[in-house]
Scaffold this motif. Structure first.
Motif, PDB file in Angstrom:
ATOM      1  N   ILE A   1      56.474  18.549  37.079  1.00 64.72           N
ATOM      2  CA  ILE A   1      55.671  17.647  36.241  1.00 64.72           C
ATOM      3  C   ILE A   1      55.052  18.410  35.073  1.00 64.72           C
ATOM      4  O   ILE A   1      55.021  17.926  33.934  1.00 64.72           O
ATOM      5  N   MET A   2      54.588  19.629  35.345  1.00 62.51           N
ATOM      6  CA  MET A   2      53.962  20.442  34.295  1.00 62.51           C
ATOM      7  C   MET A   2      54.989  21.133  33.406  1.00 62.51           C
ATOM      8  O   MET A   2      54.630  21.746  32.393  1.00 62.51           O
ATOM      9  N   GLY A   3      56.255  21.057  33.782  1.00 61.50           N
ATOM     10  CA  GLY A   3      57.291  21.729  32.997  1.00 61.50           C
ATOM     11  C   GLY A   3      57.313  23.224  33.204  1.00 61.50           C
ATOM     12  O   GLY A   3      57.882  23.973  32.394  1.00 61.50           O
ATOM     13  N   LEU A   4      56.723  23.687  34.281  1.00 56.71           N
ATOM     14  CA  LEU A   4      56.659  25.127  34.532  1.00 56.71           C
ATOM     15  C   LEU A   4      57.973  25.679  35.062  1.00 56.71           C
ATOM     16  O   LEU A   4      58.137  26.895  35.164  1.00 56.71           O
ATOM     17  N   ASP A   5      58.892  24.789  35.398  1.00 54.20           N
ATOM     18  CA  ASP A   5      60.229  25.248  35.789  1.00 54.20           C
ATOM     19  C   ASP A   5      61.030  25.677  34.563  1.00 54.20           C
ATOM     20  O   ASP A   5      62.002  26.426  34.673  1.00 54.20           O
ATOM     21  N   LYS A   6      60.586  25.217  33.377  1.00 57.09           N
ATOM     22  CA  LYS A   6      61.291  25.546  32.128  1.00 57.09           C
ATOM     23  C   LYS A   6      60.547  26.621  31.330  1.00 57.09           C
ATOM     24  O   LYS A   6      61.167  27.474  30.699  1.00 57.09           O
ATOM     25  N   SER A   7      59.235  26.560  31.326  1.00 59.39           N
ATOM     26  CA  SER A   7      58.434  27.508  30.550  1.00 59.39           C
ATOM     27  C   SER A   7      57.164  27.815  31.319  1.00 59.39           C
ATOM     28  O   SER A   7      56.330  26.927  31.532  1.00 59.39           O
ATOM     29  N   CYS A   8      57.027  29.050  31.748  1.00 59.21           N
ATOM     30  CA  CYS A   8      55.894  29.431  32.592  1.00 59.21           C
ATOM     31  C   CYS A   8      55.341  30.764  32.103  1.00 59.21           C
ATOM     32  O   CYS A   8      56.076  31.740  31.981  1.00 59.21           O
ATOM     33  N   TYR A   9      54.061  30.782  31.798  1.00 59.32           N
ATOM     34  CA  TYR A   9      53.423  31.990  31.287  1.00 59.32           C
ATOM     35  C   TYR A   9      52.579  32.639  32.376  1.00 59.32           C
ATOM     36  O   TYR A   9      52.094  31.972  33.287  1.00 59.32           O
ATOM     37  N   GLN A  10      52.409  33.929  32.239  1.00 56.46           N
ATOM     38  CA  GLN A  10      51.604  34.663  33.203  1.00 56.46           C
ATOM     39  C   GLN A  10      50.208  34.877  32.619  1.00 56.46           C
ATOM     40  O   GLN A  10      50.031  35.641  31.676  1.00 56.46           O
ATOM     41  N   PRO A  11      49.193  34.185  33.126  1.00 58.62           N
ATOM     42  CA  PRO A  11      47.843  34.333  32.571  1.00 58.62           C
ATOM     43  C   PRO A  11      47.261  35.699  32.893  1.00 58.62           C
ATOM     44  O   PRO A  11      47.619  36.330  33.893  1.00 58.62           O
ATOM     45  N   ILE A  12      46.361  36.144  32.023  1.00 55.95           N
ATOM     46  CA  ILE A  12      45.661  37.411  32.229  1.00 55.95           C
ATOM     47  C   ILE A  12      44.304  37.099  32.849  1.00 55.95           C
ATOM     48  O   ILE A  12      43.529  36.310  32.308  1.00 55.95           O
ATOM     49  N   ALA A  13      44.024  37.701  33.975  1.00 56.58           N
ATOM     50  CA  ALA A  13      42.774  37.433  34.690  1.00 56.58           C
ATOM     51  C   ALA A  13      41.565  37.942  33.909  1.00 56.58           C
ATOM     52  O   ALA A  13      41.654  38.937  33.183  1.00 56.58           O
ATOM     53  N   TYR A  14      40.453  37.238  34.033  1.00 60.90           N
ATOM     54  CA  TYR A  14      39.157  37.635  33.465  1.00 60.90           C
ATOM     55  C   TYR A  14      39.215  37.817  31.948  1.00 60.90           C
ATOM     56  O   TYR A  14      38.550  38.684  31.391  1.00 60.90           O
ATOM     57  N   GLN A  15      40.022  36.997  31.298  1.00 63.46           N
ATOM     58  CA  GLN A  15      40.124  37.076  29.844  1.00 63.46           C
ATOM     59  C   GLN A  15      39.256  35.990  29.206  1.00 63.46           C
ATOM     60  O   GLN A  15      39.278  34.834  29.616  1.00 63.46           O
ATOM     61  N   ASN A  16      38.488  36.386  28.186  1.00 66.49           N
ATOM     62  CA  ASN A  16      37.642  35.430  27.478  1.00 66.49           C
ATOM     63  C   ASN A  16      38.464  34.715  26.403  1.00 66.49           C
ATOM     64  O   ASN A  16      39.073  35.370  25.558  1.00 66.49           O
TER      65      ASN A  16
ATOM     66  N   MET B   1      15.672  34.094  33.603  1.00 68.58           N
ATOM     67  CA  MET B   1      15.709  35.365  34.334  1.00 68.58           C
ATOM     68  C   MET B   1      16.540  35.252  35.604  1.00 68.58           C
ATOM     69  O   MET B   1      17.108  36.246  36.072  1.00 68.58           O
ATOM     70  N   SER B   2      16.635  34.051  36.146  1.00 65.45           N
ATOM     71  CA  SER B   2      17.368  33.872  37.415  1.00 65.45           C
ATOM     72  C   SER B   2      18.860  33.638  37.198  1.00 65.45           C
ATOM     73  O   SER B   2      19.636  33.691  38.155  1.00 65.45           O
ATOM     74  N   MET B   3      19.264  33.368  35.964  1.00 61.46           N
ATOM     75  CA  MET B   3      20.660  33.013  35.705  1.00 61.46           C
ATOM     76  C   MET B   3      21.540  34.267  35.697  1.00 61.46           C
ATOM     77  O   MET B   3      21.285  35.216  34.939  1.00 61.46           O
ATOM     78  N   PRO B   4      22.590  34.293  36.515  1.00 57.83           N
ATOM     79  CA  PRO B   4      23.465  35.465  36.545  1.00 57.83           C
ATOM     80  C   PRO B   4      24.298  35.547  35.267  1.00 57.83           C
ATOM     81  O   PRO B   4      24.708  34.514  34.731  1.00 57.83           O
ATOM     82  N   PRO B   5      24.550  36.751  34.770  1.00 58.12           N
ATOM     83  CA  PRO B   5      25.454  36.874  33.621  1.00 58.12           C
ATOM     84  C   PRO B   5      26.828  36.326  34.007  1.00 58.12           C
ATOM     85  O   PRO B   5      27.309  36.573  35.113  1.00 58.12           O
ATOM     86  N   ALA B   6      27.441  35.588  33.118  1.00 57.44           N
ATOM     87  CA  ALA B   6      28.777  35.065  33.390  1.00 57.44           C
ATOM     88  C   ALA B   6      29.783  36.202  33.269  1.00 57.44           C
ATOM     89  O   ALA B   6      29.812  36.906  32.264  1.00 57.44           O
ATOM     90  N   GLN B   7      30.587  36.399  34.314  1.00 59.63           N
ATOM     91  CA  GLN B   7      31.570  37.472  34.250  1.00 59.63           C
ATOM     92  C   GLN B   7      32.672  37.117  33.264  1.00 59.63           C
ATOM     93  O   GLN B   7      32.853  35.943  32.904  1.00 59.63           O
ATOM     94  N   ASN B   8      33.384  38.128  32.791  1.00 59.35           N
ATOM     95  CA  ASN B   8      34.469  37.878  31.854  1.00 59.35           C
ATOM     96  C   ASN B   8      35.426  36.838  32.413  1.00 59.35           C
ATOM     97  O   ASN B   8      35.743  36.833  33.601  1.00 59.35           O
ATOM     98  N   GLY B   9      35.889  35.962  31.541  1.00 60.62           N
ATOM     99  CA  GLY B   9      36.748  34.859  31.961  1.00 60.62           C
ATOM    100  C   GLY B   9      35.975  33.607  32.276  1.00 60.62           C
ATOM    101  O   GLY B   9      36.562  32.553  32.534  1.00 60.62           O
TER     102      GLY B   9
ATOM    103  N   ASP C   1      45.608  29.912  27.138  1.00 58.09           N
ATOM    104  CA  ASP C   1      44.387  29.867  26.342  1.00 58.09           C
ATOM    105  C   ASP C   1      43.620  28.560  26.516  1.00 58.09           C
ATOM    106  O   ASP C   1      42.577  28.359  25.887  1.00 58.09           O
ATOM    107  N   ALA C   2      44.104  27.658  27.366  1.00 58.05           N
ATOM    108  CA  ALA C   2      43.391  26.407  27.612  1.00 58.05           C
ATOM    109  C   ALA C   2      42.191  26.662  28.516  1.00 58.05           C
ATOM    110  O   ALA C   2      42.182  27.609  29.316  1.00 58.05           O
ATOM    111  N   VAL C   3      41.176  25.816  28.382  1.00 53.41           N
ATOM    112  CA  VAL C   3      39.897  26.042  29.060  1.00 53.41           C
ATOM    113  C   VAL C   3      39.489  24.793  29.835  1.00 53.41           C
ATOM    114  O   VAL C   3      39.662  23.669  29.358  1.00 53.41           O
ATOM    115  N   ILE C   4      38.923  25.001  31.028  1.00 58.35           N
ATOM    116  CA  ILE C   4      38.369  23.922  31.849  1.00 58.35           C
ATOM    117  C   ILE C   4      36.855  24.037  31.862  1.00 58.35           C
ATOM    118  O   ILE C   4      36.309  25.119  32.124  1.00 58.35           O
ATOM    119  N   ILE C   5      36.176  22.937  31.575  1.00 62.54           N
ATOM    120  CA  ILE C   5      34.719  22.870  31.683  1.00 62.54           C
ATOM    121  C   ILE C   5      34.385  21.782  32.699  1.00 62.54           C
ATOM    122  O   ILE C   5      34.824  20.633  32.551  1.00 62.54           O
TER     123      ILE C   5
END
Length: 595
Positions: free
Chosen positions: A45-60, A335-343, A282-286
């Motif tokens: 359905i996503m077309g990943l059988d034809k074109s599939c990229y390898q994401p880089i972990a913890y990338q901003n 002060m209580s909010m943790p820093p967001a890690q990369n990615g 490079d797509a983002v989920i919020i």
């Protein structure tokens, strides 16, 4: 997007990962197919059988240049012109490079809730434009779209098939026995949870978290999941780069539980992220999870769920700070909010199409503070939306008010410092760790729309004004008009912000201790070359404070980015006018005289 396509081995690893997600999600469900076969379906359905990229972990996938404007597709209308075309013209003419991204709230055919009761996910509301107009906007700005994933309209073809008992959608919706105990179910509304519906299979009681026109999906059926993966694929093809998962906390239901934040919900988000990032790295989920702060933070997962979460606690805390003249609660929270890690990063906002949510302030503001805030906002023309507590008692859920009116005074009443207070709120928000989201009606200084509220009798309508483009242009051309002044000042802040490496969403942040009438924090760029001390007078009186309280390095030259003034290190004190902000930096990366 990375141009490195996944190898056969990596594609097999993807299938294995998807199967693991599915095994967890459906561990208590008897499926009509095995999870490996279901993984193949999702990949196809996503077309990943034809074109599939390898994401880089913890990338901003963002920088300090990212600013998102939140708007409806028809917030600006012009006769004989499609609203999406008018919107693009407005952005190109009045925003330029100051705002590089836009969140167009649901632009699909709908039946209620100003778009969040979707009739058809696959088409654009004809009253706004068409997919061509959406794609044109996506060519010029990073496009954020809602994925209304918890529910759809009771007028959708899917729900009509549910009523008939046949066709696609006939088994897409969550039902429960009429006499089921729902005391533990957490909801943001006071309406009846179950909707009695006559169907071809008899009377069914459909789960409705929000309203009886918004019928909840049953993700225990993998066909529902497949349909939403197909929708995601379509949106990616149409240029969407940021997905806002609407009301996702309520997605998975389990009788006898709270039906919010369930483990299966988190796993569905992980699965959808896996699919999306292998298609468009490079797509983002919020995630839009309007819930208490500690629960909201869990949607980061281990940098494998949401890329960003709405900072829902910021609006009530910042507005409370500015109307009380004390930053006690805001500072404690920061002060209580943790820093967001990369990615991962925060999505900061102080106004939106919805109101000022109060659930995210629970545990941060006490009942007395919340009640005082509610009363103050009502004095400034605001409305209050309610929810039912676990004991069935009504409790304020949301304040509905235009931000410009919300900041027209303090707990002591209205005053002449509303504009300064309004600009101060944005100067604080634009400088915080995270990506800023600014509502179009904040950019324009729009006030409470009482006429729209009277017409709809919906509290949220008060902050969902629809501008006639010609009338708006006339106001923006008048340099003495507050709409012109607000837009100019907020654009000035943004034009400075987007040049500062220390305002990268993941740059270091520390809270400063400057008393309760000064709110301050320090940002440092990822390469540690730039520091910015952000200090705001959140009081209605002038404040003098000691320069040495900031611990500026004496050997460096410091400048206020907002005025262009050099900080004289031989002076012992600095003076801030009521609601004035300073961005004191050791690097001149672009300044402006905003005061």
């Amino acid at each position: 997007m990375s141009d490195i396509k996944a190898t056969a081995e990596e594609q097999q690893a993807l299938k294995t990962k998807l199967t693991q997600h599915l095994n967890f999600i459906y561990k208590e469900i008897e499926l009509g197919q095995n999870t490996e076969s279901l993984s193949d379906d999702l990949i196809n359905i996503m077309g990943l059988d034809k074109s599939c990229y390898q994401p880089i972990a913890y990338q901003n996938h963002w920088s300090q240049q990212d600013v998102i404007m939140i708007t409806y597709g028809d917030s600006i209308v012009k006769k004989e012109q499609k609203p999406l075309v008018s919107l693009q013209h407005f952005m190109d003419t009045y925003l330029g490079a100051s705002v590089n991204s836009v969140h167009i709230l649901p632009f699909f055919p709908y039946s209620s809730d100003d778009g969040f009761s979707v009739i058809d996910y696959s088409s654009v509301n004809e009253g706004l434009g068409d997919w061509h107009d959406i794609k044109e906007i996506a060519k010029h700005r990073r496009l954020m779209s809602d994925l209304v994933i918890n529910h759809c309209s009771s007028r959708s073809a899917w729900f009509e098939n549910f009523i008939k008992g046949e066709g696609i959608g006939h088994d897409y919706f969550y039902t429960a026995p009429a006499d089921i105990d729902t005391l533990d179910v957490v909801r943001p509304r006071t309406s009846d949870l179950l909707r009695e519906t006559q169907t071809g299979k008899g009377v069914q009681h459909v789960w409705c978290t929000f309203s009886h026109d918004q019928v909840d999906f049953d993700f225990r059926n993998p066909e529902v999941l497949k349909s939403f993966v197909s929708i995601i694929r379509l949106y990616l093809d149409m240029g969407v780069k940021i997905f806002r998962f609407d009301a996702v906390a309520f997605l998975w239901k389990k009788l006898g539980s709270s039906c919010i934040n369930l483990p299966e919900t988190h796993e569905v988000i992980r699965l959808l992220r896996t699919l999306i990032e292998h298609s468009h790295p490079d797509a983002v989920i919020i995630t839009e999870t309007n819930i208490p702060n500690t629960q909201n933070l869990t949607y980061f997962g281990n940098a494998n769920e949401a890329h960003a979460i709405y900072n829902f606690s910021l609006p009530p805390l910042l507005i409370n700070t500015l109307v009380t003249g004390s930053c006690l609660y805001l500072k404690r929270w920061l002060m209580s909010m943790p820093p967001a890690q990369n990615g991962t990063t925060y999505f900061n906002f102080i106004a939106s199409h919805d109101g000022i949510g109060l659930r995210p302030a629970e545990g941060l503001l006490n009942d007395e503070e919340i009640n005082s805030l509610v009363e103050t906002m009502q004095e400034f023309g605001g409305k209050v939306s309610w929810r039912s507590t676990e004991s069935g008692q009504p409790k304020p859920y949301e304040i509905n008010i235009a931000l410009y009116d919300a900041l027209q005074g303090t707990t002591e009443g209205k005053d002449e410092l509303g504009l300064q207070r309004f600009i101060c709120a944005h100067a604080i928000m634009f400088a915080l760790e995270g990506i800023p989201g600014v509502y179009i009606h904040s950019l324009l200084g729009t006030q409470n729309d009482y006429e729209k509220f009277e017409n709809t009798q919906q509290n949220r309508s008060i902050n969902r004004h629809r501008w006639d483009y010609q009338a708006l242009q006339e106001k923006l051309a008048d340099t003495d008009n507050h709409h012109h002044i607000v837009l100019a000042k907020l654009k000035g802040l943004l034009d400075i912000r987007i040049k500062q490496p220390a305002f990268h969403p993941n740059a270091t942040q520390f809270t400063l201790h400057l008393g309760l009438q000064l709110f301050g924090f320090w940002r440092q760029s990822l390469d540690r070359k730039q520091s910015i001390f952000c200090v705001s007078n959140i009081n209605n009186e002038e404040i003098v404070f000691a320069i040495n309280s900031l611990n500026l390095i004496m050997s460096e030259d410091w400048i206020d980015l907002l005025t262009g003034a050099t900080i004289d290190m031989e002076l012992e004190t600095l003076t801030l006018a009521p609601y004035q902000t300073m961005w004191i930096s050791n690097c001149d990366m672009g300044v402006n005289n905003l005061h």
